[in-house]
Write an enzyme that holds these catalytic residues in place. Structure first.
Site, PDB file in Angstrom:
ATOM      1  N   CYS A   2       0.858  -1.175   0.000  1.00  0.00           N
ATOM      2  CA  CYS A   2       0.000   0.000   0.000  1.00  0.00           C
ATOM      3  C   CYS A   2       0.893   1.223   0.000  1.00  0.00           C
ATOM      4  O   CYS A   2       2.116   1.115  -0.027  1.00  0.00           O
ATOM      5  CB  CYS A   2      -0.927   0.011   1.213  1.00  0.00           C
ATOM      6  N   LEU A  52      -3.855  -1.400  -1.590  1.00  0.00           N
ATOM      7  CA  LEU A  52      -3.853  -2.571  -2.460  1.00  0.00           C
ATOM      8  C   LEU A  52      -4.497  -3.690  -1.646  1.00  0.00           C
ATOM      9  O   LEU A  52      -3.929  -4.156  -0.657  1.00  0.00           O
ATOM     10  CB  LEU A  52      -2.428  -2.950  -2.869  1.00  0.00           C
ATOM     11  N   SER A  53      -5.680  -4.120  -2.019  1.00  0.00           N
ATOM     12  CA  SER A  53      -6.466  -5.064  -1.215  1.00  0.00           C
ATOM     13  C   SER A  53      -5.945  -6.481  -1.395  1.00  0.00           C
ATOM     14  O   SER A  53      -6.001  -7.035  -2.492  1.00  0.00           O
ATOM     15  CB  SER A  53      -7.941  -5.007  -1.627  1.00  0.00           C
ATOM     16  N   ILE A  54      -5.453  -7.073  -0.293  1.00  0.00           N
ATOM     17  CA  ILE A  54      -4.906  -8.426  -0.344  1.00  0.00           C
ATOM     18  C   ILE A  54      -5.567  -9.337   0.684  1.00  0.00           C
ATOM     19  O   ILE A  54      -5.945 -10.466   0.381  1.00  0.00           O
ATOM     20  CB  ILE A  54      -3.374  -8.385  -0.141  1.00  0.00           C
ATOM     21  N   ASN A  76       1.247  -0.076   5.679  1.00  0.00           N
ATOM     22  CA  ASN A  76       1.690  -0.648   4.407  1.00  0.00           C
ATOM     23  C   ASN A  76       2.405  -1.938   4.752  1.00  0.00           C
ATOM     24  O   ASN A  76       3.510  -1.919   5.304  1.00  0.00           O
ATOM     25  CB  ASN A  76       2.631   0.324   3.687  1.00  0.00           C
ATOM     26  N   GLU A  78       2.024  -6.430   5.865  1.00  0.00           N
ATOM     27  CA  GLU A  78       1.235  -7.572   6.314  1.00  0.00           C
ATOM     28  C   GLU A  78       1.723  -8.036   7.687  1.00  0.00           C
ATOM     29  O   GLU A  78       2.929  -8.019   7.959  1.00  0.00           O
ATOM     30  CB  GLU A  78       1.367  -8.753   5.333  1.00  0.00           C
TER      31      GLU A  78
END
Length: 744
Positions: A2, A52-54, A76, A78
Site C-alpha cells: 500500500c 492494495l487489497s490483499i 503498508n 502484512e
C-alpha cells in the site's frame, strides 16, 4: 503493498484546507494502492492512504480505528501472525474487520510503545493517538517496507516514497551530490546512516520508530530491534539439529507468506533461494513462476535451472525474453523507471525486475503478491565464496576457503574503523586493535568478522535489494514477500555458535543441507550465480549503453549538458562516454550510469512531479519452453543473432589484416588466456575456459573456408559461437572475403 503519506504540525492544528495537498501526495504513489483512497485529518495530524487489497479485500479498508476511535492506524504491509496474536491479547477487544493489521491497535492499547515486539511481518505504519496527541511512525525489523520523513516549516512530512514528500509545496528537494557520489552499497559500513540521496529527507532505519509528541513539542527516533549479538558458545546442538530447526522455521515462514485472499506468484531465478521457496510453497499452492531469460541468465544457467525447478515442482514457468539488442526500452521509459525507483543506483537489475512484474501482472491480472528468495544470501553466507573469488583472485581453489573469507571481512571492519574520527590514525592502523579504534570513533566492534558481514548486509539490503524490489513491484501494483526475512529465521541464524559458522555459512551450507531431501542435487547444490553479472555481463552493459545513446544521446544530454551548476567536468564526461565502447566488456558503463541517474534525479526533483504509468511502458515477450535441452540451441541463436542473414556463416572468412591470434598463456593453475593483437599491439584477452569453442574456430580461420565449414569440421553447432562471431564483426577482428553463396 500500500502507500501512505501525511504530515504532523508542531505549531497548531491543521484544517480541511490541507486535503488537496494530501490528495496530491497520495496521487504520486497511487500505483501502490489502486483499490482505494482515504484521507484522515484530526487536530495536528493529516494523512492519505492508498490501498492494495490483499487480505479482507471487501472489509479491510484503512485507516483502522480502535473501539472508541481514539487510535487511528494506517499500515503498508502484512502481519502474518495476527491470528495467533489475537488469542494472546490480555483483554477483550472488538475487531471490526478481518484485516491482519487491526491487531496492531489493540497491541498498542495493551503494551504502549512495546506494541511492535510480537509482530511477525513486514510493515511501515502510522499510528495517531488522539488522546495523547502523539504520532508514531515505524518500520519492520529488517526494513522490508520503506518510510521517509522530513521537517519543513514546523511540519513533519512522511511518506512511503520520496516523491510523495516532494509533492508537498515546502518540502526540501535538493539532490545530495556528496552523499550520492560517495555512496557504495557493496561496502556499506554497518554504522552508516541510510541516505535518501536528497538533502534533509530522512530514511527511517529498519527496526526503528519515530515518535512525534505534540504536548512536548519534540520528535525522537529510537531503535526497538537490532540483530542479536550474544555469545552462544555453550550451545550444545549438533549441526544436524540446527539445520533441522532452520528448515522447520523456513517452511513455516513460507507457509505464512501465502496468506492472501488474492493470487500469489513467485519469481524463480533458478538459484537455491527462490527454488527453496517454490519447493516449500508447492504443497499448498501451484504458483505461476516467472524467470528472466537474457544472454546472461542463459549463459550462467539460471534460466535453465528455473525451468527445471518449475518442472520438478509441477509449477507453470514463464520465461520472459530480455534481448539486449532488440527491445522496447526508450530514454523516456528509463526516466520513468528512475523516477519510480528514486535512486542513483538504478541499473539493469531494476529494469529486469520491473518488466518481470509487468509481465506477471499482464498475464495474471488478479495476481497481487509475488514471493521472492531475497534475504538469504545476507544471513546464510551466500556471498562468501564470491567475496573470496573477487578479492583474492590470486588464490587457488584450495586456498579459497572460510578462513580467507573471514580474513577479508576482518580487513573490511578495520577499514571501516580507520575512517571518520580515526582517519589520522591510518598510518598506525596495522598495529592498533579494533577495540581501540572502535572506542575512538564510536563505531561498533564486532566480536567476529561474520557479524560484521551480516550487519553490513542488513544496511545494504535496505539501500539496494529491498529498495528496488519494493519499487519495481509497487510500480505494477504488486506486493513482494520475502520468507527469508522472517525475523525469527534471521535471529535463529544469529544465535548459531561461532564454532559452527564455517560448517553452516560457507557457501550457504545451512540452506543447502536443509533442502537436500526436498530438491534434486542439481538444484540444492547448484553454485550461486550473479543475477546478470558474470561471463556475459557485457551484453547487459551494451544494452544500457545503447539506451543512453538512443535519440541522439537524450539521457546523457539531459543529465549533463542541459542544466547548470552540476559538479561534472563536461570534457571528462565526454571522454568517458567515448571510451566505453572501445573496450568489449563495456566496464566503464558501471561508472557512467550512476552519474547519468544523478543528473536526471536532481532535475526531476525540481520539476513538477508526474505520476508513473505502467501502461506506457512496452511489454516483453514470453518464450515458451517445453524441453530445455531440445530448445537450447535455438534459444542461444535467438539471443545472439543481430545480423539477420544466415549467409554470414557461408562466406569465406579471414582475420583482418594486422590481426593475429597469439598462443595461450597459463596465468595460474585454473586460468589460461589467449590474446588478439592488432598491428603488433595486444588489444584483447580471451579466457580459454569461457571462450574455448570460439578460440577453436579462430585458430582455424585461414581465409579459405567459411564459418560453417570450420564448425562442421569441429562438430559444433552455430549456437556455440554465433554471439562471438557477431562481436568479432563489431570490433573488426574478422572480415568476409566473398559474397554470400546463393541458396539453391
Amino acid at each position: 503493498m500500500c502507500g501512505l503519506a501525511g504530515l504532523f504540525s508542531k505549531n497548531g492544528e491543521i484544517g480541511s484546507e490541507i486535503e488537496p495537498i494530501l490528495r496530491t501526495m497520495g496521487n504520486q504513489i497511487a500505483y501502490r494502492g489502486p483499490d482505494d483512497e482515504q484521507i484522515f485529518i484530526n487536530a495536528q495530524f493529516g494523512a492519505v492512504f492508498r490501498r492494495l487489497s490483499i487480505v479482507d479485500v471487501a472489509g479491510g479498508r484503512q485507516p483502522l480505528f480502535n473501539e472508541d476511535g481514539s487510535l487511528m492506524l494506517m499500515v503498508n504491509g502484512e502481519i502474518y501472525n495476527h491470528h495467533d496474536l489475537k488469542s494472546r491479547l490480555k483483554e477483550q477487544h472488538q475487531f471490526r474487520t478481518q484485516s491482519d493489521c487491526e491487531i496492531i491497535l489493540h497491541l498498542y492499547e495493551e503494551k504502549g510503545e512495546n506494541f511492535l515486539d510480537d509482530l511477525n511481518g513486514m510493515f511501515a505504519l502510522v499510528l495517531w493517538d488522539k488522546r495523547k496527541q502523539r504520532l508514531i511512525l515505524a518500520r519492520d525489523r529488517l526494513g522490508i517496507k520503506p518510510l521517509y520523513y522530513t521537517e519543513s516549516n514546523q511540519r513533519l512530512l512522511f511518506g512511503s516514497e520520496i516523491k510523495a514528500l516532494l509533492a508537498y509545496p515546502d518540502c526540501p528537494r535538493e539532490f545530495d551530490w556528496v552523499e550520492a557520489l560517495s555512496y557504495q552499497h557493496q561496502r556499506m559500513y554497518p554504522d552508516d546512516f541510510l541516505p535518501s540521496f536528497f538533502k534533509d529527507i530522512n530514511y527511517l532505519p529498519a527496526g526503528s520508530l519515530l515518535i512525534a509528541d505534540a504536548p512536548a513539542n519534540n520528535i525522537t527516533v529510537k531503535r526497538y530491534w537490532s540483530l542479536p549479538d550474544e555469545d552462544y558458545a555453550l550451545d550444545t546442538r549438533t549441526e544436524q539439529e540446527i539445520i533441522a530447526g532452520y528448515g522447520e522455521l523456513l517452511a513455516d515462514s513460507v507457509k505464512l507468506r501465502l496468506m492472501a485472499d488474492v493470487e500469489v506468484g513467485l519469481f524463480l531465478s533458478g538459484g537455491i533461494d527462490s527454488v527453496s521457496v517454490a519447493a516449500l510453497a508447492s504443497p499448498f499452492q501451484k504458483l505461476h513462476t516467472f524467470s528472466v531469460l537474457s544472454q546472461s541468465t542463459f549463459q550462467n544457467g539460471d534460466a535453465r535451472a528455473g525451468h527445471i525447478a518449475a518442472k520438478h515442482l509441477d509449477m507453470p514457468n514463464h520465461q520472459i525474453l530480455y534481448s539486449w539488442h532488440d527491445n522496447p526500452f526508450t530514454p523516456e521509459h528509463w526516466k520513468s523507471l528512475l523516477w519510480l525507483c528514486e535512486t542513483p543506483l538504478c541499473n539493469a537489475e531494476h529494469l529486469y525486475k520491473y518488466h518481470l512484474h509487468r509481465y506477471a501482472k499482464h498475464l495474471r491480472p488478479a495476481l497481487k503478491v509475488i514471493l521472492l528468495g531475497q534475504g538469504s544470501d545476507e544471513f546464510n553466507g551466500g556471498y562468501s565464496v564470491n567475496y573470496v573469488k573477487d578479492y583474492r583472485p590470486d588464490l587457488n581453489e584450495e586456498e579459497r576457503n572460510w578462513s580467507t573469507f573471514i580474513n577479508i571481512f576482518g580487513d573490511f571492519e578495520k577499514d571501516a574503523l580507520i575512517s571518520g574520527a580515526n582517519t589520522n590514525l591510518a598510518q598506525y592502523g596495522g598495529v592498533l586493535t579494533k577495540g581501540f579504534l572502535a572506542s575512538g570513533s564510536r563505531q561498533t566492534h564486532y566480536r567476529h568478522p561474520w557479524l560484521y558481514y551480516v550487519n553490513m548486509h542488513l544496511q545494504s539490503l535496505q539501500m539496494y535489494n529491498l529498495w528496488h524490489e519494493d519499487r519495481t513491484a509497487a510500480g505494477n501494483s504488486i506486493e513482494n514477500r520475502v520468507p527469508f526475512l522472517d525475523h525469527r529465521l534471521v535471529e535463529y541464524t544469529m544465535k548459531i555458535p561461532p564454532q559452527k559458522y564455517e560448517a553452516l555459512f560457507w557457501d550457504k551450507a545451512i540452506l543447502r543441507r536443509a533442502m537436500q531431501d526436498r530438491l534434486p542435487l542439481e538444484l540444492s547444490q547448484r553454485p550461486k550465480c550473479p543475477f546478470f553479472y558474470g561471463e556475459d555481463v557485457r551484453y547487459t552493459r551494451r544494452m544500457l549503453y545503447n539506451l543512453l545513446r538512443a535519440d541522439d544521446s537524450a539521457l546523457i544530454r539531459e543529465a549533463f549538458f542541459e542544466a547548470d551548476g552540476l559538479p561534472f567536468d563536461r570534457q571528462a564526461i565526454e571522454g568517458l562516454i567515448t571510451d566505453i565502447p572501445e573496450e568489449p566488456e563495456y566496464s566503464l558503463l558501471e561508472s557512467l550510469l550512476p552519474l547519468v541517474n544523478m543528473g536526471l534525479l536532481a532535475k526531476m526533483a525540481q520539476a513538477p512531479v508526474s505520476q508513473h504509468h505502467a501502461d506506457s511502458i512496452g511489454l516483453l515477450p514470453e518464450i515458451r519452453i517445453e524441453n530445455w535441452e531440445e530448445q537450447a540451441d535455438n534459444l542461444a541463436l535467438q539471443l545472439a543473432i543481430r545480423r539477420e542473414k544466415a549467409e554470414l556463416l557461408d562466406r569465406m572468412v579471414a582475420l583482418k589484416p594486422g590481426t593475429r591470434l597469439l598462443k595461450f598463456d597459463q596465468i595460474s593453475e585454473d586460468s589460461a588466456y589467449s590474446y588478439i593483437s592488432v598491428n603488433d599491439k595486444i588489444e584483447y584477452e580471451l579466457s580459454e575456459a569461457e571462450m574455448k569453442d570460439w578460440l577453436a574456430v579462430l585458430r582455424r580461420i585461414d581465409g579459405k573456408r567459411s564459418i560453417n565449414e570450420i564448425i562442421s569440421e569441429l562438430g559444433m553447432p552455430a549456437s556455440k559461437i554465433r554471439k562471438h562471431l557477431e562481436e568479432a564483426l563489431d570490433y573488426g577482428i574478422v572480415s568476409f572475403l566473398d559474397e554470400p553463396t546463393p541458396k539453391t
